[in-house]
Design an enzyme around this catalytic site. Structure first.
Site, PDB file in Angstrom:
ATOM      1  N   SER A  29       0.822  -1.210   0.000  1.00  0.00           N
ATOM      2  CA  SER A  29       0.000   0.000   0.000  1.00  0.00           C
ATOM      3  C   SER A  29       0.852   1.254   0.000  1.00  0.00           C
ATOM      4  O   SER A  29       0.327   2.362  -0.040  1.00  0.00           O
ATOM      5  CB  SER A  29      -0.933   0.012   1.220  1.00  0.00           C
ATOM      6  OG  SER A  29      -0.174   0.055   2.411  1.00  0.00           O
ATOM      7  N   ASN A 116      -2.087  -1.311  13.455  1.00  0.00           N
ATOM      8  CA  ASN A 116      -3.540  -1.098  13.454  1.00  0.00           C
ATOM      9  C   ASN A 116      -3.927   0.210  14.141  1.00  0.00           C
ATOM     10  O   ASN A 116      -4.762   0.953  13.631  1.00  0.00           O
ATOM     11  CB  ASN A 116      -4.248  -2.284  14.116  1.00  0.00           C
ATOM     12  CG  ASN A 116      -3.997  -3.579  13.362  1.00  0.00           C
ATOM     13  OD1 ASN A 116      -3.455  -3.548  12.253  1.00  0.00           O
ATOM     14  ND2 ASN A 116      -4.375  -4.702  13.944  1.00  0.00           N
ATOM     15  N   HIS A 162     -39.584  24.108 -10.852  1.00  0.00           N
ATOM     16  CA  HIS A 162     -39.780  23.185 -11.991  1.00  0.00           C
ATOM     17  C   HIS A 162     -39.103  23.724 -13.256  1.00  0.00           C
ATOM     18  O   HIS A 162     -39.510  23.390 -14.365  1.00  0.00           O
ATOM     19  CB  HIS A 162     -41.266  22.938 -12.277  1.00  0.00           C
ATOM     20  CG  HIS A 162     -42.080  22.642 -11.058  1.00  0.00           C
ATOM     21  ND1 HIS A 162     -42.337  21.357 -10.627  1.00  0.00           N
ATOM     22  CD2 HIS A 162     -42.665  23.471 -10.156  1.00  0.00           C
ATOM     23  CE1 HIS A 162     -43.065  21.407  -9.517  1.00  0.00           C
ATOM     24  NE2 HIS A 162     -43.268  22.679  -9.202  1.00  0.00           N
ATOM     25  N   SER A 283     -14.455  23.926 -29.647  1.00  0.00           N
ATOM     26  CA  SER A 283     -14.748  22.644 -30.273  1.00  0.00           C
ATOM     27  C   SER A 283     -13.753  22.427 -31.406  1.00  0.00           C
ATOM     28  O   SER A 283     -13.349  23.386 -32.068  1.00  0.00           O
ATOM     29  CB  SER A 283     -16.171  22.658 -30.824  1.00  0.00           C
ATOM     30  OG  SER A 283     -16.310  21.702 -31.852  1.00  0.00           O
ATOM     31  N   LYS A 289     -18.110  27.491 -31.090  1.00  0.00           N
ATOM     32  CA  LYS A 289     -18.381  26.996 -29.738  1.00  0.00           C
ATOM     33  C   LYS A 289     -17.440  27.559 -28.684  1.00  0.00           C
ATOM     34  O   LYS A 289     -16.251  27.703 -28.896  1.00  0.00           O
ATOM     35  CB  LYS A 289     -18.265  25.455 -29.699  1.00  0.00           C
ATOM     36  CG  LYS A 289     -19.335  24.725 -30.461  1.00  0.00           C
ATOM     37  CD  LYS A 289     -20.750  24.961 -29.941  1.00  0.00           C
ATOM     38  CE  LYS A 289     -20.987  24.325 -28.595  1.00  0.00           C
ATOM     39  NZ  LYS A 289     -21.007  22.848 -28.662  1.00  0.00           N
ATOM     40  N   ASN A 291     -17.296  26.275 -24.853  1.00  0.00           N
ATOM     41  CA  ASN A 291     -17.955  25.307 -23.974  1.00  0.00           C
ATOM     42  C   ASN A 291     -17.616  25.524 -22.503  1.00  0.00           C
ATOM     43  O   ASN A 291     -16.468  25.818 -22.163  1.00  0.00           O
ATOM     44  CB  ASN A 291     -17.559  23.886 -24.390  1.00  0.00           C
ATOM     45  CG  ASN A 291     -18.076  23.546 -25.775  1.00  0.00           C
ATOM     46  OD1 ASN A 291     -19.152  24.002 -26.167  1.00  0.00           O
ATOM     47  ND2 ASN A 291     -17.300  22.778 -26.525  1.00  0.00           N
ATOM     48  N   GLU A 296     -18.877  21.893 -16.177  1.00  0.00           N
ATOM     49  CA  GLU A 296     -19.298  20.537 -16.571  1.00  0.00           C
ATOM     50  C   GLU A 296     -18.454  19.474 -15.873  1.00  0.00           C
ATOM     51  O   GLU A 296     -18.963  18.457 -15.399  1.00  0.00           O
ATOM     52  CB  GLU A 296     -19.163  20.357 -18.086  1.00  0.00           C
ATOM     53  CG  GLU A 296     -20.205  21.089 -18.889  1.00  0.00           C
ATOM     54  CD  GLU A 296     -19.941  20.951 -20.385  1.00  0.00           C
ATOM     55  OE1 GLU A 296     -20.743  20.308 -21.047  1.00  0.00           O
ATOM     56  OE2 GLU A 296     -18.917  21.469 -20.883  1.00  0.00           O
ATOM     57  N   TYR A 323      -9.590  -5.098  13.598  1.00  0.00           N
ATOM     58  CA  TYR A 323      -8.991  -4.677  12.330  1.00  0.00           C
ATOM     59  C   TYR A 323      -9.036  -5.792  11.292  1.00  0.00           C
ATOM     60  O   TYR A 323      -8.806  -6.956  11.589  1.00  0.00           O
ATOM     61  CB  TYR A 323      -7.525  -4.257  12.537  1.00  0.00           C
ATOM     62  CG  TYR A 323      -6.859  -3.884  11.229  1.00  0.00           C
ATOM     63  CD1 TYR A 323      -6.986  -2.601  10.714  1.00  0.00           C
ATOM     64  CD2 TYR A 323      -6.165  -4.826  10.477  1.00  0.00           C
ATOM     65  CE1 TYR A 323      -6.430  -2.266   9.494  1.00  0.00           C
ATOM     66  CE2 TYR A 323      -5.603  -4.486   9.246  1.00  0.00           C
ATOM     67  CZ  TYR A 323      -5.741  -3.206   8.764  1.00  0.00           C
ATOM     68  OH  TYR A 323      -5.202  -2.877   7.555  1.00  0.00           O
ATOM     69  N   LYS A 331      -8.007   3.963   1.458  1.00  0.00           N
ATOM     70  CA  LYS A 331      -7.193   5.139   1.109  1.00  0.00           C
ATOM     71  C   LYS A 331      -7.553   5.723  -0.253  1.00  0.00           C
ATOM     72  O   LYS A 331      -7.682   6.946  -0.371  1.00  0.00           O
ATOM     73  CB  LYS A 331      -5.702   4.801   1.091  1.00  0.00           C
ATOM     74  CG  LYS A 331      -5.178   4.011   2.258  1.00  0.00           C
ATOM     75  CD  LYS A 331      -5.013   4.814   3.512  1.00  0.00           C
ATOM     76  CE  LYS A 331      -4.527   3.924   4.631  1.00  0.00           C
ATOM     77  NZ  LYS A 331      -5.298   2.682   4.857  1.00  0.00           N
TER      78      LYS A 331
HETATM   79  N1  ARG Z   1      -1.453  -0.756   5.568  1.00  0.00           N
HETATM   80  C1  ARG Z   1      -2.403  -1.114   6.572  1.00  0.00           C
HETATM   81  C2  ARG Z   1      -3.695  -0.297   6.407  1.00  0.00           C
HETATM   82  O1  ARG Z   1      -3.670   0.644   5.710  1.00  0.00           O
HETATM   83  C3  ARG Z   1      -1.820  -0.859   7.930  1.00  0.00           C
HETATM   84  C4  ARG Z   1      -2.284  -1.799   8.975  1.00  0.00           C
HETATM   85  C5  ARG Z   1      -1.842  -3.176   8.660  1.00  0.00           C
HETATM   86  N2  ARG Z   1      -2.082  -4.081   9.696  1.00  0.00           N
HETATM   87  C6  ARG Z   1      -1.963  -5.373   9.547  1.00  0.00           C
HETATM   88  N3  ARG Z   1      -2.153  -6.123  10.549  1.00  0.00           N
HETATM   89  N4  ARG Z   1      -1.622  -5.900   8.394  1.00  0.00           N
HETATM   90  O2  ARG Z   1      -4.717  -0.607   6.943  1.00  0.00           O
END
Ligand code: ARG
Length: 464
Positions: A29, A116, A162, A283, A289, A291, A296, A323, A331
């Site tokens: 991640s 966590n 309306h 355009s 045009k 736009n 939008e 968790y 994210k």
């Molecule tokens: N990258 C994890 C998250 O965003 C962090 C926590 C990971 N915890 C675990 N026990 N693998 O949630």
């Protein structure tokens, strides 16, 4: 993503086999959560200070950790930090580099803590900053709307229900309506901040920790208002993310409605406003045009943020305590919602002062569609006619007007008196657009005086 030979997993002790390469790519991640680095470091600094205060680590170890983290922060800011997918996430990247840099003391930072409670803390610290910025952006847009409204207190446009002509309103009144919508959004963000600004750190993996930690010390160092009361809840709760994204989705719904009106008004059919060239494109085939791309795109972006909200609600809905790794996928939608809202608010703030009003066109449009019909009914009521009868009388007058292609103000007195003998010469002043808006002179009404007062109140509240 750069990788290093010696990026040994920090949790590899009980494993005999290497992580599958595809699994590693799937589960990393850091490519997304590295955005949290500054807040991750802040949390670690407070945690290390607390560990030293309760004598779990020595003062010398604490100082080494603090210096190391500070150098890492500078490296990241300079672009000199080697992020590694093998090290999975922002937390383990920073911790591993800390140990590379300062040795044994680095390995003590994670005492009494888990990723966590760490990620939950990082996200709350990060969101707190984003909320403050979004509120500032909302208030900037509101100030620009107030500025524009002040210049348009006497500009008359058709008010719609309306999307049919209903009653005349002032353009200033319409702009102040937008200001009200965004005002509630700012309140909602501030309210959400109360639930964001609570500290999960100390919950550890799920049950708390056996070290003699001082959660209130960490709380104060990090500027949290309170500590979470239940460790199981604290590591699994993402309500604050959902609540924040929901507030973002509503901001986007408002910006989308405002954009829709701008798009309509800028069309040759309405022709109420002119957008700046710098906010439009042409355009590739139709040379005439211009736009309204920015409104939008903002209107379209509201769909994305609604999608982000739905993704987050769906993500949480069947998770058992505590968790679960599912939470890592919060994210992308969260960051997407933040980026979208921030960009759209900035664009709106920049666009508002540049929109040109075509007051004559608005006035002309306000004249058609019998905009003062309600005023005539109210006039009859003041002359003693019950409202239901007055409504009927005016309805018949309108039918006559449609047939003869005349507005009520263009009827002769004889023509008007065919529908009610109570109508007298004084009727004409209430059949004008100006008379109609001026008559709605109470708090919340469209009369120019009221808009001036609303502008004053808004300026006082917004300090602009
Ligand atoms: N990258 C994890 C998250 O965003 C962090 C926590 C990971 N915890 C675990 N026990 N693998 O949630």
């Amino acid at each position: 993503m750069s990788e290093q030979q010696d990026d040994k997993k920090l949790w590899s002790g009980r494993f005999a086999e290497q992580t599958d390469a595809l699994v590693e790519m799937f589960s990393e991640s850091v490519s997304v959560d590295r955005r949290l680095y500054a807040h991750d470091i802040l949390g670690s600094i407070a945690h290390a200070k607390m560990l030293a205060a309760v004598s779990v680590i020595t003062d010398a170890e604490r100082d080494a950790i603090l210096n190391g983290l500070e150098e890492i922060r500078l490296d990241i800011e300079r672009g000199d930090f080697l992020w590694s997918a093998e090290l999975e996430d922002v937390h383990m990247n920073i911790e591993a580099r800390l140990t590379d840099r300062i040795g044994e003391a680095g390995k003590k930072l994670h005492t009494g803590r888990s990723r966590n409670d760490q990620i939950a803390t990082d996200m709350r610290l990060y969101l707190r900053d984003r909320i403050d910025w979004i509120v500032a952006l909302l208030n900037t847009v509101r100030c620009r709307l107030v500025d524009r409204a002040e210049g348009e207190v006497d500009t008359i446009m058709p008010g719609f229900t309306h999307l049919q002509t209903a009653q005349p309103v002032t353009f200033g009144h319409h702009l102040m309506a937008w200001q009200e919508m965004l005002g509630r959004d700012a309140d909602r963000m501030q309210d959400c901040r109360k639930r964001v600004n609570v500290m999960p750190l100390g919950s550890a993996a799920l049950a708390g920790t056996s070290y003699p930690i001082d959660r209130h010390m960490t709380m104060e160092l990090l500027g949290f208002d309170a500590v979470t009361e239940n460790s199981l809840d604290a590591v699994s709760d993402r309500d604050f993310v959902i609540e924040f994204t929901s507030a973002c989705a509503l901001i986007m719904a408002h910006l989308s409605r405002m954009s829709e009106e701008i798009v309509l008004w800028a069309s040759p059919q309405f022709d109420f406003i002119e957008l700046p060239d710098s906010f439009c494109t042409g355009s590739s085939i139709m040379p005439q045009k211009k736009n309204p791309d920015v409104p939008e795109l903002i209107r379209g972006s509201s769909g994305r943020v609604t999608g982000d909200l739905v993704a987050l609600l769906t993500l949480i809905k069947a998770q058992p305590l505590a968790y679960n790794r599912d939470n890592q996928t919060d994210k992308e939608p969260l960051f997407d919602a933040i980026d979208t809202v921030e960009a759209c608010l900035r664009l709106f703030a920049d666009m508002m002062p540049l929109i040109k009003t075509k007051a004559d066109r608005m006035r002309t449009a306000a004249l058609s569609g019998f905009p003062t019909a309600t005023d005539l009914a109210d006039y009859l009521v003041r002359k003693g006619v019950p409202f239901r009868d007055a409504h009927e009388i005016v309805g018949r007058s309108v039918a006559y007007g449609i047939k003869n292609n005349k507005d009520l103000a263009e009827f002769s007195l004889d023509e008007l008196q065919q529908f009610s003998s109570r109508i007298e010469d004084d009727v004409y002043q209430i059949l004008t657009l100006e008379g109609s808006v001026a008559a709605r002179n109470h708090i919340g009404g469209t009369a120019p005086e009221q808009i001036k007062a609303a502008v004053r109140r808004a300026r006082a509240g917004l300090d602009c």
